[in-house]
Motif scaffolding. Structure first.
Motif, PDB file in Angstrom:
ATOM      1  N   THR A  75       0.829  -1.209   0.000  1.00 13.72           N
ATOM      2  CA  THR A  75       0.000   0.000   0.000  1.00 13.72           C
ATOM      3  C   THR A  75       0.865   1.262   0.000  1.00 13.72           C
ATOM      4  N   GLY A  76       2.007   1.207   0.668  1.00 14.62           N
ATOM      5  CA  GLY A  76       2.919   2.351   0.658  1.00 14.62           C
ATOM      6  C   GLY A  76       3.381   2.687  -0.753  1.00 14.62           C
ATOM      7  N   ALA A  77       3.730   1.664  -1.526  1.00  8.25           N
ATOM      8  CA  ALA A  77       4.166   1.890  -2.911  1.00  8.25           C
ATOM      9  C   ALA A  77       3.025   2.433  -3.761  1.00  8.25           C
ATOM     10  N   LEU A  78       1.823   1.915  -3.550  1.00 13.26           N
ATOM     11  CA  LEU A  78       0.676   2.395  -4.322  1.00 13.26           C
ATOM     12  C   LEU A  78       0.307   3.834  -3.955  1.00 13.26           C
ATOM     13  N   ILE A  79       0.438   4.170  -2.679  1.00 13.06           N
ATOM     14  CA  ILE A  79       0.178   5.551  -2.258  1.00 13.06           C
ATOM     15  C   ILE A  79       1.213   6.485  -2.883  1.00 13.06           C
ATOM     16  N   MET A  80       2.469   6.059  -2.889  1.00 11.30           N
ATOM     17  CA  MET A  80       3.514   6.878  -3.495  1.00 11.30           C
ATOM     18  C   MET A  80       3.260   7.058  -4.988  1.00 11.30           C
ATOM     19  N   ALA A  81       2.882   5.987  -5.674  1.00 12.96           N
ATOM     20  CA  ALA A  81       2.564   6.077  -7.103  1.00 12.96           C
ATOM     21  C   ALA A  81       1.374   7.010  -7.327  1.00 12.96           C
ATOM     22  N   THR A  82       0.418   6.964  -6.416  1.00  9.21           N
ATOM     23  CA  THR A  82      -0.746   7.841  -6.519  1.00  9.21           C
ATOM     24  C   THR A  82      -0.339   9.299  -6.356  1.00  9.21           C
ATOM     25  N   ASN A  83       0.515   9.577  -5.384  1.00 11.71           N
ATOM     26  CA  ASN A  83       0.997  10.943  -5.178  1.00 11.71           C
ATOM     27  C   ASN A  83       1.669  11.480  -6.439  1.00 11.71           C
ATOM     28  N   MET A  84       2.505  10.658  -7.042  1.00 10.84           N
ATOM     29  CA  MET A  84       3.206  11.073  -8.255  1.00 10.84           C
ATOM     30  C   MET A  84       2.231  11.252  -9.411  1.00 10.84           C
ATOM     31  N   THR A  85       1.279  10.342  -9.515  1.00 14.93           N
ATOM     32  CA  THR A  85       0.321  10.379 -10.619  1.00 14.93           C
ATOM     33  C   THR A  85      -0.594  11.596 -10.535  1.00 14.93           C
ATOM     34  N   VAL A  86      -1.052  11.917  -9.338  1.00 18.36           N
ATOM     35  CA  VAL A  86      -1.944  13.072  -9.166  1.00 18.36           C
ATOM     36  C   VAL A  86      -1.242  14.349  -9.633  1.00 18.36           C
ATOM     37  N   ALA A  87      -0.042  14.566  -9.160  1.00 16.81           N
ATOM     38  CA  ALA A  87       0.677  15.789  -9.519  1.00 16.81           C
ATOM     39  C   ALA A  87       1.039  15.812 -11.003  1.00 16.81           C
ATOM     40  N   MET A  88       1.524  14.704 -11.514  1.00 17.17           N
ATOM     41  CA  MET A  88       1.902  14.644 -12.924  1.00 17.17           C
ATOM     42  C   MET A  88       0.684  14.806 -13.821  1.00 17.17           C
ATOM     43  N   SER A  89      -0.430  14.198 -13.458  1.00 19.90           N
ATOM     44  CA  SER A  89      -1.655  14.321 -14.251  1.00 19.90           C
ATOM     45  C   SER A  89      -2.145  15.760 -14.265  1.00 19.90           C
ATOM     46  N   ALA A  90      -2.072  16.415 -13.125  1.00 20.68           N
ATOM     47  CA  ALA A  90      -2.473  17.824 -13.061  1.00 20.68           C
ATOM     48  C   ALA A  90      -1.589  18.669 -13.979  1.00 20.68           C
ATOM     49  N   TRP A  91      -0.294  18.407 -13.939  1.00 28.23           N
ATOM     50  CA  TRP A  91       0.622  19.159 -14.801  1.00 28.23           C
ATOM     51  C   TRP A  91       0.334  18.876 -16.270  1.00 28.23           C
TER      52      TRP A  91
END
Length: 156
Positions: A75-91
């Motif tokens: 879950t830690g890895a998935l949360i980290m991937a989510t954090n990266m994805t949210v910011a990158m998707s917004a950009w």
């Protein structure tokens, strides 16, 4: 006296597509510099997402009494991937990308971790290797997603 300038318009035999790929003769105009810069921008956005959103998850999970979720490697890895994805998707959305390439790039964030969950479960790698290799493999996964649609990334 008025003059008219003849213009070429789409005909039934040659309609203009609404959203098309660049013509083959324009492919050489794609900029490798812009492509590379866009890649770097997305990596920066991912780093910002990890730094900015991690405390939010920590606060919310602590408040819910579920702090251990952050410490579980899966879950830690998935949360980290989510954090990266949210910011990158917004950009990417700010930069004018369509939803399909954004979704493809999002998949590139998760895929390395999902693949590495198998050797982690088989105890062939540890949590540190999961995080290290998940991040390392994310870069070629992103490049592969970008190369699926080079015109999407080289025009920005």
């Amino acid at each position: 006296m008025s003059s008219t300038i003849p213009t070429q318009t789409a005909t039934a035999a040659h309609p203009e597509p609404a959203h098309s790929e660049p013509a083959p003769h324009t492919a050489h105009h794609l900029s490798a510099k812009k492509f590379t810069l866009h890649f770097a921008e997305m990596v920066v956005a991912m780093a910002v997402g990890m730094v900015a959103l991690h405390p939010v998850w920590t606060f919310v999970l602590d408040a819910l009494g579920a702090a251990e979720v952050m410490h579980d490697p899966y879950t830690g890895a998935l949360i980290m991937a989510t954090n990266m994805t949210v910011a990158m998707s917004a950009w990417m959305k700010i930069r004018g990308h369509r939803w399909r390439p954004i979704a493809e790039m999002g998949a590139a964030m998760y895929l390395p971790f999902l693949v590495l969950f198998v050797p982690l479960a088989l105890e062939l790698i540890d949590e540190d290797a999961l995080l290290l290799w998940g991040h390392v493999l994310m870069l070629p996964a992103m490049a592969a997603a970008m190369l699926l649609r080079p015109h999407e990334y080289a025009h920005c």
